[in-house]
Write an enzyme that holds these catalytic residues in place. Structure first.
Site, PDB file in Angstrom:
ATOM      1  N   GLY A   8     -14.428  22.790  12.845  1.00  0.00           N
ATOM      2  CA  GLY A   8     -15.167  23.479  11.789  1.00  0.00           C
ATOM      3  C   GLY A   8     -16.650  23.196  11.855  1.00  0.00           C
ATOM      4  O   GLY A   8     -17.339  23.173  10.832  1.00  0.00           O
ATOM      5  N   TYR A 149      -3.056  24.530  -0.996  1.00  0.00           N
ATOM      6  CA  TYR A 149      -4.189  23.777  -0.459  1.00  0.00           C
ATOM      7  C   TYR A 149      -4.104  22.320  -0.912  1.00  0.00           C
ATOM      8  O   TYR A 149      -4.299  21.394  -0.115  1.00  0.00           O
ATOM      9  CB  TYR A 149      -5.482  24.427  -0.950  1.00  0.00           C
ATOM     10  CG  TYR A 149      -6.763  23.737  -0.546  1.00  0.00           C
ATOM     11  CD1 TYR A 149      -7.360  23.987   0.686  1.00  0.00           C
ATOM     12  CD2 TYR A 149      -7.410  22.862  -1.418  1.00  0.00           C
ATOM     13  CE1 TYR A 149      -8.549  23.372   1.045  1.00  0.00           C
ATOM     14  CE2 TYR A 149      -8.602  22.242  -1.073  1.00  0.00           C
ATOM     15  CZ  TYR A 149      -9.167  22.507   0.163  1.00  0.00           C
ATOM     16  OH  TYR A 149     -10.347  21.896   0.508  1.00  0.00           O
TER      17      TYR A 149
END
Length: 241
Positions: A8, A149
């Site tokens: 990322g 999540y």
């Protein structure tokens, strides 16, 4: 020269972590999924500013084949792994599709495990290494409308604690960083009024900055943290304590 992999890396937090690692003289592997232009821009910036080798690698870590696709692009043993993948999906659990549940768990938990598994043997052979997982405050306390999540990040926290016990005899430290609200483009989905209201709920009275996350990574990957392992470091302005 030591090698670091940042997943990322094209995002706001990943970019700051990458800058910090480059300033410390690491050879860098910067992972991205779709934003190649941002990854290339960061690559050029770090090469020019710090004079270190920087390579970009691409893989979709929301897919089961993602970790293998990423690892095959790396030719060097990794000394520091920073797993920093994140995308949040808001909604009631009943609104999630099976596909979105699977992809969320893969991105935030299963790919982290698979990638770590590929990297660890070289660390064990060298008897050194740092593994740092960027998790979330919701992995600590859970959040309505982010249940999947939260579950994935909670699993990642427990993975950190369990793996740290396995790898401690090999002098490898495994830790997590649990950010609260950080000023990144992810917050752009909220209105200014919503962001002001949220900031008022945080005792520190503001959102965190990506560089503050990178400061924590810098400490945990340093020799100063050689006796710290299995810890989840909260960065949330005392929002949840």
């Amino acid at each position: 020269m030591k090698n670091a992999l940042v997943t990322g890396a094209s995002g706001a937090i990943g970019s700051e972590i990458s800058r910090m690692l480059a300033s410390n003289g690491f050879r860098l592997y910067l992972h991205y999924n779709t934003n190649r232009s941002a990854a290339e821009k960061l690559q050029n910036e770090l090469k020019d500013r710090y004079g270190v080798p920087v390579f970009i690698v691409s893989a979709d870590l929301s897919k089961a084949e993602g970790p293998k696709a990423l690892w095959t692009q790396i030719q060097e043993p990794i000394d520091v792994l920073v797993y920093n993948c994140g995308s949040a999906h808001f909604g009631l659990l009943t609104d999630f599709t099976d596909k979105s549940i699977t992809e969320t768990m893969q991105l935030h938990l299963l790919s982290a495990i698979s990638l770590t598994k590929a990297i660890v043997p070289n660390m064990i052979q060298k008897k050194s290494g740092k593994i740092i997982m960027v998790t979330s405050v919701w992995g600590d306390v859970g959040a309505a409308c982010e249940t999947v999540y939260s579950a994935a990040k909670g699993g990642l926290n427990t993975f950190v604690k369990a793996l740290s016990k396995e790898l401690a005899p090999s002098h490898i430290q495994v830790n997590g960083i649990s950010p609260g609200v950080i000023s990144t483009p992810m917050m752009d989905q909220f209105t200014d009024e919503e962001k002001r209201s949220l900031a008022e709920d945080i005792p520190a009275g503001r959102f965190g900055e990506p560089r503050e996350v990178s400061h924590a990574v810098e400490f945990l990957m340093s020799e100063k943290a050689d006796y710290i392992s299995g810890h989840i470091l909260s960065i949330n302005g005392s929002w949840f304590t």
